[in-house]
Design an enzyme around this catalytic site. Structure first.
Site, PDB file in Angstrom:
ATOM      1  N   SER A 109      43.670  34.557  45.921  1.00 20.95           N
ATOM      2  CA  SER A 109      43.634  35.739  45.488  1.00 20.95           C
ATOM      3  C   SER A 109      43.945  35.710  43.860  1.00 20.95           C
ATOM      4  O   SER A 109      44.683  34.497  43.571  1.00 20.95           O
ATOM      5  CB  SER A 109      44.791  36.589  45.990  1.00 20.95           C
ATOM      6  N   TYR A 132      39.786  41.191  40.741  1.00 25.78           N
ATOM      7  CA  TYR A 132      39.819  42.430  40.430  1.00 25.78           C
ATOM      8  C   TYR A 132      39.174  42.689  38.982  1.00 25.78           C
ATOM      9  O   TYR A 132      39.322  41.845  38.292  1.00 25.78           O
ATOM     10  CB  TYR A 132      41.449  42.960  40.477  1.00 25.78           C
ATOM     11  N   THR A 158      36.830  42.533  44.607  1.00 25.15           N
ATOM     12  CA  THR A 158      37.615  43.541  45.339  1.00 25.15           C
ATOM     13  C   THR A 158      37.305  44.961  44.663  1.00 25.15           C
ATOM     14  O   THR A 158      37.541  45.212  43.391  1.00 25.15           O
ATOM     15  CB  THR A 158      39.166  43.417  45.487  1.00 25.15           C
ATOM     16  N   LYS A 256      34.154  43.401  48.227  1.00 25.12           N
ATOM     17  CA  LYS A 256      34.999  43.377  49.335  1.00 25.12           C
ATOM     18  C   LYS A 256      35.468  44.885  49.143  1.00 25.12           C
ATOM     19  O   LYS A 256      36.201  45.102  48.043  1.00 25.12           O
ATOM     20  CB  LYS A 256      36.315  42.543  49.304  1.00 25.12           C
ATOM     21  N   HIS A 280      40.875  47.106  53.387  1.00 27.85           N
ATOM     22  CA  HIS A 280      41.884  46.459  52.652  1.00 27.85           C
ATOM     23  C   HIS A 280      43.124  46.329  53.698  1.00 27.85           C
ATOM     24  O   HIS A 280      44.123  46.085  53.361  1.00 27.85           O
ATOM     25  CB  HIS A 280      42.409  47.370  51.291  1.00 27.85           C
TER      26      HIS A 280
END
Length: 414
Positions: A109, A132, A158, A256, A280
């Protein structure tokens, strides 16, 4: 007397709850709002019934899968989890080692604890990175350069976080709430976990957002840094930004957070290599469809154009089989790997992944298939009503020709 050995994700979850500070466990375990979607994600898979077949030659079952241009030992990827590295000492490093030892990828992440360079050095064979779109595009550019330099070939982007979801458990624990009271509450929760203090907080230093070092406030100041991150989520991001990202990123690009067929088709048009059917983990918008419900139509529409993965509520190797039967190429798991890591470190996660592979093999053997390519709608039992949740139509009721249709989702919603 020795305690029982953990056998399921639920067992690992209970151990993790006893070992992690309360606010950290709730951050990992919890969801948005009243957590309706969080619960639905798990129960929806249980409504998908398998069609048992016997006296079929199922010798030499193969679970190898081809996903994002890589060959995996089974159709499974460890999902990105923010703060996942706080579940154990240098948690993401332990996770990537366990994943790679089982022949599956680990996804780091953006807001993980360990940096991309550290994780890549521990498991460069199968290593993905999640990103992100932040307001400060220079930060995004800097991260992309680091990711590429680390040898990562698969970027998971994401798309379902224009704003941070409303998570009641975090509010109750005073997370990201200024003031002495909330801070004292979290300190008291930490002090109840002396083992975690020694193993993670002290021996696992530094506890910082290493992928964002040098950006925003000091990466070790969690309260200030979380506020900065929340402010960085960009509600202005559109498909044009994804098109520009596709032009800049030379490797595999997987989006995602897709729940809608039209969004899936747009992802395919823009040249994404894959997508993840995801809400999520029930952590963003409460009250949306469980991923098992959203998967079939998206797989039917876009499965021939890109790799379709799914996450949310997957809790066993049998659930992996169910996902493949509904059209997924592979699954992503989040909470299960964090719970296992918190419960027993790298070895526990290694054991859990091996158990899931065995469960997948058993499901294949007892449905009469030897290869993943043979798993499909014909492996599901459409003759009886699923009991869990009492839906008006079972999730695996198919329309169209037998063995070639997909779940009648519109009927299930009526």
């Amino acid at each position: 007397m020795m305690g029982q050995f953990p056998a399921t994700v639920a067992d690992y979850r209970e151990r993790a709850k006893r070992r992690l500070p309360g606010f950290l466990f709730d951050y990992i375990d919890g969801g948005a709002g009243e957590e309706q979607t969080l619960r639905a994600n798990t129960s929806a898979w249980q409504q998908v019934l398998l069609r048992q077949r016997v006296l079929v030659n199922v010798d030499q079952i193969e679970t190898d899968a081809r996903v994002a241009g890589q060959t995996l030992a089974m159709p499974l990827v460890l999902a990105p989890i923010g703060l996942g590295g706080m579940s154990a000492r240098r948690g993401e490093v332990q996770a990537v080692r366990a994943a790679n030892a089982r022949g599956v990828p680990f996804t780091l992440s953006t807001v993980g604890i360990c940096g991309i360079e550290e994780v890549a050095a521990a498991g460069a064979m199968l290593n993905w990175f999640q990103l992100y779109m932040l307001r400060d595009r220079s930060v995004v550019d800097a991260i992309l350069r680091r990711v590429a330099a680390s040898g990562v070939q698969t970027l998971v982007f994401t798309v379902d976080l224009p704003l941070a979801g409303s998570r009641h458990r975090d509010v109750r624990n005073g997370v990201a709430t200024p003031g002495l009271g909330p801070k004292l509450l979290r300190v008291s929760q930490v002090l109840r976990r002396p083992r975690w203090i020694v193993d993670v907080a002290l021996r696992g230093k530094p506890l910082s957002f290493a992928n964002l070092a040098g950006h925003g406030p000091a990466a070790g100041d969690f309260e200030a840094f979380r506020s900065w991150i929340d402010a960085q989520f960009d509600p202005t991001v559109t498909w044009d930004d994804i098109a520009r990202l596709r032009e800049r990123w030379p490797g595999k690009l997987i989006l995602k957070g897709i729940l809608d067929v039209e969004d899936a088709e747009q992802a395919a048009k823009l040249g994404a290599d894959g997508l993840i059917v995801s809400n999520h983990g029930g952590r963003q918008l409460d009250g949306v469809r469980a991923t098992a419900l959203a998967l079939p139509d998206i797989a039917r529409t876009c499965g021939s154009k890109l790799d379709v993965l799914v996450d949310g509520g997957v809790r066993s190797g049998i659930d992996v089989f169910r996902a493949l039967a509904l059209g997924a190429k592979a699954v992503m798991i989040g909470r299960p790997w964090v719970f296992a890591l918190a419960a027993g470190g790298e070895s526990a996660l290694h054991t859990l992944l091996g158990r899931w592979q065995k469960e997948l093999q058993v499901a294949m053997a007892l449905t009469g298939v030897r290869r993943l390519a043979d798993i499909g709608p014909a492996c599901l039992d459409t003759s009886v009503q699923a009991q869990i949740g009492q839906p008006k139509e079972p999730l695996n009721k198919f329309r169209g020709d037998a063995g070639h249709g997909w779940p009648a989702q519109d009927q299930a919603r009526k």
